[in-house]
Design a protein around this motif. Structure first.
Motif, PDB file in Angstrom:
ATOM      1  N   TRP A  20       0.913  -1.574   0.175  1.00 31.42           N
ATOM      2  CA  TRP A  20      -0.223   0.089   0.198  1.00 31.42           C
ATOM      3  C   TRP A  20       0.814   1.122   0.180  1.00 31.42           C
ATOM      4  N   SER A  21       1.755   1.179   0.677  1.00 34.52           N
ATOM      5  CA  SER A  21       2.665   2.626   0.850  1.00 34.52           C
ATOM      6  C   SER A  21       3.576   2.592  -0.131  1.00 34.52           C
ATOM      7  N   LEU A  22       3.658   1.879  -1.476  1.00 33.26           N
ATOM      8  CA  LEU A  22       3.980   1.935  -3.132  1.00 33.26           C
ATOM      9  C   LEU A  22       2.904   2.223  -4.112  1.00 33.26           C
ATOM     10  N   HIS A  23       2.138   2.966  -3.022  1.00 32.47           N
ATOM     11  CA  HIS A  23       0.634   3.663  -4.274  1.00 32.47           C
ATOM     12  C   HIS A  23       0.794   4.691  -5.481  1.00 32.47           C
ATOM     13  N   SER A  24       2.227   5.418  -4.995  1.00 34.45           N
ATOM     14  CA  SER A  24       2.318   6.616  -5.485  1.00 34.45           C
ATOM     15  C   SER A  24       3.420   6.266  -6.825  1.00 34.45           C
ATOM     16  N   LYS A  25       4.097   4.969  -6.705  1.00 33.45           N
ATOM     17  CA  LYS A  25       5.134   4.269  -7.435  1.00 33.45           C
ATOM     18  C   LYS A  25       4.467   2.971  -7.913  1.00 33.45           C
ATOM     19  N   ARG A  26       3.408   3.737  -8.865  1.00 35.89           N
ATOM     20  CA  ARG A  26       2.664   2.474  -9.648  1.00 35.89           C
ATOM     21  C   ARG A  26       3.475   1.539  -9.576  1.00 35.89           C
ATOM     22  N   THR A  27       5.170   1.999 -10.777  1.00 34.92           N
ATOM     23  CA  THR A  27       5.998   0.742 -11.625  1.00 34.92           C
ATOM     24  C   THR A  27       6.235   0.121 -10.626  1.00 34.92           C
ATOM     25  N   LEU A  28       6.981   0.850  -9.721  1.00 33.30           N
ATOM     26  CA  LEU A  28       7.763  -0.036  -8.701  1.00 33.30           C
ATOM     27  C   LEU A  28       6.620  -0.825  -7.613  1.00 33.30           C
ATOM     28  N   GLN A  29       5.452  -0.432  -7.127  1.00 38.92           N
ATOM     29  CA  GLN A  29       4.684  -1.263  -7.280  1.00 38.92           C
ATOM     30  C   GLN A  29       4.446  -2.800  -7.915  1.00 38.92           C
ATOM     31  N   LEU A  30       3.689  -2.390  -8.692  1.00 38.53           N
ATOM     32  CA  LEU A  30       3.924  -3.982  -9.795  1.00 38.53           C
ATOM     33  C   LEU A  30       4.763  -4.525  -9.754  1.00 38.53           C
ATOM     34  N   TRP A  31       6.384  -4.397  -9.653  1.00 44.80           N
ATOM     35  CA  TRP A  31       7.386  -5.053  -9.455  1.00 44.80           C
ATOM     36  C   TRP A  31       7.651  -5.909  -8.225  1.00 44.80           C
ATOM     37  N   VAL A  32       7.335  -4.942  -6.813  1.00 44.04           N
ATOM     38  CA  VAL A  32       7.247  -5.874  -5.410  1.00 44.04           C
ATOM     39  C   VAL A  32       5.709  -6.573  -5.860  1.00 44.04           C
ATOM     40  N   LEU A  33       4.850  -6.323  -6.495  1.00 45.71           N
ATOM     41  CA  LEU A  33       3.787  -7.768  -6.567  1.00 45.71           C
ATOM     42  C   LEU A  33       3.572  -8.280  -7.349  1.00 45.71           C
ATOM     43  N   THR A  34       4.834  -8.331  -8.256  1.00 38.34           N
ATOM     44  CA  THR A  34       5.613 -10.140  -9.147  1.00 38.34           C
ATOM     45  C   THR A  34       6.304 -10.091  -8.696  1.00 38.34           C
ATOM     46  N   LEU A  35       6.907  -9.556  -7.788  1.00 36.18           N
ATOM     47  CA  LEU A  35       8.127 -10.068  -6.895  1.00 36.18           C
ATOM     48  C   LEU A  35       7.240 -11.270  -5.990  1.00 36.18           C
TER      49      LEU A  35
END
Length: 466
Positions: A20-35
Motif C-alpha cells: 500500500w505504501s508504494l501506491h504513488s509509485k505504480r511501476t515499483l508497486q507492480l514489480w513488488v507485486l510480481t516479486l
C-alpha cells in the motif's frame, strides 16, 4: 504456502502495508507485486516458478510479435496461431503427456503399430491449467487491441498475480489491465466486504468442507465397496456439498485478498445448487471457466449459429474440453460427457415444447444429476466410480446418525444459499460499523473460532490439483 496457513497470514501482514505504501509509485508497486508472486510460488515449487518466468517471457514475446505485424493480416493470423500452439503446448506436455502415452501403449499394438512415445518425467507447475487459459486471453487481447501495454512487467504481473495463481478464478487480460490502471488499484477497497469474504471462505473450507470430507466422503471413495446404500448416497451428496464449499471457499478468500490489493476478481459462483437445469448450473458454477469455454472455444467453433446438429456437437465438444481440462484421467472425460449429454437432453426437451417443470422438481432433478456426475469427478477410476454407484442398491444395515446430521446441514445450507446476498449485506454492515479496535477484536475472535472448529493440520484445496 497455503492461503489458509499461519505462515501466509504472517507474510500478508508484513506485505500488505509495504504494498500500500508504494501506491504513488505504480511501476515499483507492480514489480513488488510480481516479486511477491514468485516468492510465494517458490514456496510450492522453485522449478515451477522458473517455468512460469520463462513462460511469461515467451508469451510477452509472442504478444509483441503479433502486434509488430499488425498491418499484415495473414502473417498476423499465422503468428497468432503459432503463439496459441506454444501457449498450450506446455500444458499438453506436462499435464497430459503420460495420459496420451498410456493410451498409445494400450491401443497402437492392437492396430499393428509400434508405440514410439518415450517415458519422461515432466514437472507439472502448480496452477498451470489456470495460467495457461489466462495466457490465451492475453494473446487474444494483444491480437485484438490497438493499444495494449506491451512491457514484460505487464505480462509477468498478469500471469503470476498471486491471489488467482494457484486455482483461479480465471482472469481475462483486458479486464485485468483496465483494473490495474484504475487509481484505486494498489490500495485496499471494500475492506468490510473483503473481511467478510475471507472469514466466510475460511469457514466454508476449514470447518464445513473438512467435516464433510472426514465424516462421509474420503472413506467412501477410498473403499467404494464397504458401505451400504444409505451411507453411499450420503457420501455422494456430501461430496457435492464438499466440492462447492471447498472451491467456493477458496474463491471467496482470494476475492477478499484481491480487494485488499485494490483489485476486483470476477465472481466465480452464484449459488449453483439453486439452478433449475444444467445450463443455469453452468452459469452459476465456476463462472470464469464456463465463460472462457463459451467465448474462446464454443463460439469460435460456431456456437449456436452453425445449425442444429452442429450446435449440439459444439456443445458436447465444449463440455468434453471442460472435463478433460481438470485432469488427465478418463473420469474427467466421462464427467464432461455426462454434462454434455445432459445439456443435449435439456435442448431436446425445450424443442419438444413441453413447458417448464415446477421449480422444485427441476431443481431436484438437476441436483441428482449433478451429484451423480460428481462421482466420476471424485473417483480415481471409472471402475471405482461404478463400484461406488452399485453400493446404492445395498440395503441399509442400521440407522446412521451422521446421515441425519447431514440432512439437517443440507436444509441449513439451502436456506442460507437463498439468503446469501442478504447475509453478505448484513455482515458487511456490521464490519463497517465496528471500525478500529472493535473490528480487530471481531476478526481475531471469529478467526480463532474457525481454527478451533477445523481439524488439525492444513487441508489442501481440491482445485490445487488442477
Amino acid at each position: 504456502m497455503s492461503f489458509i496457513s499461519p505462515e501466509f497470514a504472517f507474510a500478508a501482514l508484513l506485505f500488505l502495508p509495504l504494498f500500500w505504501s508504494l501506491h504513488s509509485k505504480r511501476t515499483l508497486q507492480l514489480w513488488v507485486l510480481t516479486l511477491s508472486s514468485y516468492l510465494l510460488y517458490s514456496t510450492w515449487s522453485p522449478e515451477g516458478a522458473a517455468i512460469l518466468l520463462v513462460y511469461s517471457i515467451s508469451m510477452w514475446g509472442c504478444g509483441n510479435l503479433i502486434n509488430s505485424i499488425a498491418k499484415e493480416k495473414a502473417w498476423r493470423v499465422l503468428a497468432m496461431s503459432v503463439s496459441l500452439i506454444l501457449c498450450t503446448s506446455i500444458l499438453l506436455m506436462t499435464k497430459y503427456y503420460d495420459f496420451l502415452r498410456q493410451i498409445a501403449i494400450d491401443t497402437l499394438p492392437g492396430l499393428g503399430l509400434q508405440d514410439f512415445l518415450p517415458l519422461t518425467d515432466f514437472v507439472v507447475p502448480a496452477g498451470i491449467s489456470f495460467f495457461t487459459f489466462q495466457a490465451v486471453t492475453y494473446l487474444v487481447w494483444r491480437y485484438r487491441a490497438e493499444k495494449a501495454p506491451s512491457s514484460l512487467l505487464h505480462a509477468a504481473v498478469f500471469l503470476s498475480f498471486w491471489p488467482t495463481l494457484f486455482a483461479g478464478p480465471i482472469l481475462r487480460a483486458e479486464d485485468f489491465f483496465k483494473n490495474i490502471q484504475d487509481e484505486e488499484f494498489g490500495l485496499p477497497r471494500e475492506v468490510p466486504r473483503a473481511i467478510y469474504l475471507i472469514l466466510l471462505g475460511m469457514a466454508q473450507k476449514l470447518v464445513f468442507s473438512s467435516w464433510l470430507a472426514d465424516t462421509f466422503v474420503d472413506t467412501a471413495f477410498r473403499y467404494p465397496d464397504a458401505l451400504d446404500g444409505l451411507q453411499t448416497g450420503a457420501a455422494i451428496w456430501a461430496y457435492s456439498l464438499q466440492i462447492f464449499l471447498d472451491f467456493s471457499g477458496y474463491s471467496l478468500i482470494v476475492t477478499g485478498l484481491a480487494l485488499l490489493l485494490g483489485y476486483r476478481v470476477p465472481a466465480n459462483f452464484t449459488q449453483p445448487y439453486l439452478a433449475r437445469d444444467l445450463r443455469e448450473f453452468w452459469r452459476r458454477w465456476h463462472i470464469t471457466l464456463s465463460s472462457f469455454i463459451r467465448d474462446y472455444i464454443y463460439i469460435p467453433l460456431g456456437g449456436s449459429k452453425a445449425g442444429g446438429v452442429r450446435t449440439q456437437i459444439n456443445l458436447m465438444l465444449a463440455m468434453l474440453i471442460s472435463g478433460i481440462w481438470h485432469g488427465a484421467n478418463t473420469t474427467f472425460f466421462v464427467w464432461g460427457a455426462l454434462h454434455g449429454a445432459g445439456m443435449l437432453v435439456i435442448n431436446a426437451y425445450g424443442k419438444l415444447g413441453l413447458g417448464k417443470m415446477p421449480r422444485v422438481l427441476a431443481n431436484a432433478l438437476t441436483l441428482l444429476y449433478v451429484a451423480f456426475a460428481w462421482v466420476f469427478f471424485r473417483a480415481n477410476s471409472c471402475d471405482s466410480a461404478w463400484q461406488l454407484l452399485q453400493q446404492l442398491a445395498v440395503p441399509p444395515s442400521a440407522f446412521h446418525a451422521d446421515v441425519g446430521l447431514l440432512c439437517a446441514f443440507s436444509v441449513v445450507f439451502f436456506f442460507l444459499s437463498a439468503q446469501a446476498a442478504t447475509l453478505e449485506a448484513w455482515a458487511t454492515g456490521i464490519f463497517e460499523r465496528a471500525w478500529g479496535w472493535r473490528l480487530v477484536t471481531m476478526i481475531c475472535l471469529l478467526s480463532f473460532g474457525v481454527v478451533q472448529l477445523c481439524p488439525s493440520g492444513i487441508p489442501s484445496f481440491i482445485y490445487y490439483r488442477f
